[in-house]
Design an enzyme around this catalytic site. Structure first.
Site, PDB file in Angstrom:
ATOM      1  N   LYS A  71     -24.767  19.799 -14.668  1.00 44.32           N
ATOM      2  CA  LYS A  71     -23.863  20.939 -14.864  1.00 44.32           C
ATOM      3  C   LYS A  71     -23.427  21.515 -13.517  1.00 44.32           C
ATOM      4  O   LYS A  71     -24.246  21.697 -12.619  1.00 44.32           O
ATOM      5  CB  LYS A  71     -24.573  22.005 -15.701  1.00 44.32           C
ATOM      6  CG  LYS A  71     -23.719  23.215 -16.064  1.00 44.32           C
ATOM      7  CD  LYS A  71     -24.515  24.178 -16.930  1.00 44.32           C
ATOM      8  CE  LYS A  71     -23.731  25.425 -17.279  1.00 44.32           C
ATOM      9  NZ  LYS A  71     -24.506  26.353 -18.148  1.00 44.32           N
ATOM     10  N   SER A 140     -22.238  27.820 -22.126  1.00 41.20           N
ATOM     11  CA  SER A 140     -21.468  27.483 -20.953  1.00 41.20           C
ATOM     12  C   SER A 140     -21.621  26.018 -20.527  1.00 41.20           C
ATOM     13  O   SER A 140     -20.860  25.522 -19.695  1.00 41.20           O
ATOM     14  CB  SER A 140     -21.908  28.381 -19.781  1.00 41.20           C
ATOM     15  OG  SER A 140     -23.294  28.212 -19.510  1.00 41.20           O
ATOM     16  N   SER A 164     -26.631  28.874 -23.993  1.00 42.01           N
ATOM     17  CA  SER A 164     -25.723  27.893 -23.398  1.00 42.01           C
ATOM     18  C   SER A 164     -26.193  26.453 -23.417  1.00 42.01           C
ATOM     19  O   SER A 164     -25.485  25.569 -22.935  1.00 42.01           O
ATOM     20  CB  SER A 164     -25.404  28.300 -21.955  1.00 42.01           C
ATOM     21  OG  SER A 164     -24.664  29.491 -21.929  1.00 42.01           O
TER      22      SER A 164
END
Length: 421
Positions: A71, A140, A164
């Protein structure tokens, strides 16, 4: 679409039935086929991964040369790390975050950075849901969930501050694992809330995230085919159950019946008042700490922040220290009370999200059913396999006792095997 099975691939690599380079080329082919519509990657360097794939000892390491996505909220020394913000476009950290270094040492090939929402907050990203491109992939950790769901990666690393990991896993129909707080180090990620930020993993199945967690950390978490025997599972709907859709309730009921058919002892469980009260403490702690974490950006680079985040940080900066301290005391009481709850159960089963992925891209969906478990630091796993009548994934969330991740994974493996496919 065909998901890549991390644990099975690693076994094939170790046995010499395939090679890291061959697996990487399959991944490259999948990325070429799907990335143009999914937009899961913020940065990609397959040539660099190819060079790493040719290391002689790779298949003997714990991850055996599996491709991994990271990420883009997490620092990488050889790939740009923009934190989902134009303020950091082209930013090149000096060092890998520890979790990235651990992944490399374990034999993982970092092929690219997966898309995050802006600073892992709420502004929707460009990523689309591979299961239905007109629907949100969540946030996210949108890119990490979508890359695994599209069959472009067998493993991806994400983060969770509220929901998330669990929410995008539920929306995209993959397994998301939020380990016990600090099982995976959070140093080297762009901090949002230091009492809540948690590293997590995405893969196709429960046994795949368990395998990856074991390989990266060196801990005894690789459950393989192991499932819990006659676990006690408490079904928790919480006082927010009215916000869950009929589809989410149906998925939870289906999962509960399936677990019972596999020998689990399943019963409804109302959370003690101390735990229900702690749900409201999570956003106070998150926002107070975010206002401090992003004070510099707000003061000096406000124009580069989205109006959504800037306004949120303005409001967060008004939270009084006493209010924050009280929220932390509420959280501490809830953690103590949770120990009593786990004296009666081996795991809790609850909603992953209020329903399936929302249509359109105005929102990343609600984290309301994840906040409490992030606050309490428990291991949580999104169980994939359930769908709406029209084929959208609906996840259910298995929550375990703090520090008992192997037990939680074994219960989750039982539940996954029980869900009708």
């Amino acid at each position: 679409m065909s998901l890549l099975l991390a644990r099975d691939l690693a076994a094939d690599l170790r046995a010499g039935r395939t090679t890291p380079r061959a697996v990487l080329e399959d991944v490259a082919q999948a990325i070429a086929a799907r990335e143009g519509e999914v937009h899961a990657f913020a940065a990609l360097d397959l040539d660099q991964a190819r060079a790493a794939a040719d290391q002689a000892d790779l298949a003997a390491r714990p991850l055996a040369g599996l491709p991994v996505g990271v990420k883009d909220i997490i620092d990488t020394r050889d790939l740009p790390t923009a934190y989902g913000s134009p303020l950091y476009a082209g930013h090149r950290p000096r060092n890998d975050a520890p979790v990235v270094a651990m992944t490399r040492r374990a034999g993982g090939l970092i092929v690219g950075k997966t898309v995050t929402t802006e600073f892992a907050f709420l502004k929707p990203s460009q990523t689309r849901n591979p299961r239905r491109l007109t629907h949100s992939p969540g946030g996210s950790s949108a890119g990490s969930a979508a890359a695994v769901a599209a069959g472009m990666l067998p493993l991806a690393i994400g983060t969770q501050t509220a929901g998330s990991v669990i929410r995008p896993a539920a929306f995209c129909g993959v397994t998301g694992y939020k380990p016990t707080f600090r099982l995976l180090p959070t140093l080297g990620m762009k901090t949002f809330s230091w009492h809540l930020d948690t590293m997590g993993l995405f893969a196709a199945r429960v046994r795949d995230v368990a395998f990856a967690a074991a390989a990266i950390t060196g801990r005894d978490l690789d459950i393989g085919e192991e499932t819990a025997e006659r676990p006690r599972i408490g079904i928790v709907r919480t006082t927010r159950a009215g916000s869950a859709s009929a589809q989410a309730h149906a998925a939870l009921d289906t999962a509960a019946r399936a677990a019972e058919a596999k020998g689990a002892r399943v019963f409804d469980l109302d959370l003690p008042e101390e735990l229900e009260a702690a749900d409201a403490a999570q956003p106070i702690i998150q926002d107070f700490e975010a206002a401090l974490s992003f004070a510099d950006e707000l003061a000096y680079d406000r124009a580069g922040l989205s109006p959504l985040l800037a306004a949120h940080l303005d409001a967060a900066s008004q939270i009084a220290p006493d209010t924050y301290d009280q929220a932390r005391r509420t959280a501490k009481r809830a953690r103590q009370k949770l120990g009593d709850v786990f004296g009666e159960v081996d795991a809790l089963l609850t909603f992953s999200a209020p329903g399936p992925a929302p249509e359109g891209f105005a929102t990343t969906g609600s984290a309301m059913f994840c906040r409490l478990w992030t606050l309490l630091g428990c291991p949580a796993i999104n169980i994939a396999g359930l769908e709406t009548a029209d084929g959208l994934p609906v996840g259910v969330q298995l929550v375990g006792r703090f520090g008992r991740d192997r037990q939680a994974l074994a219960v989750a493996n039982l539940l996954e095997s029980a869900i009708p496919r």
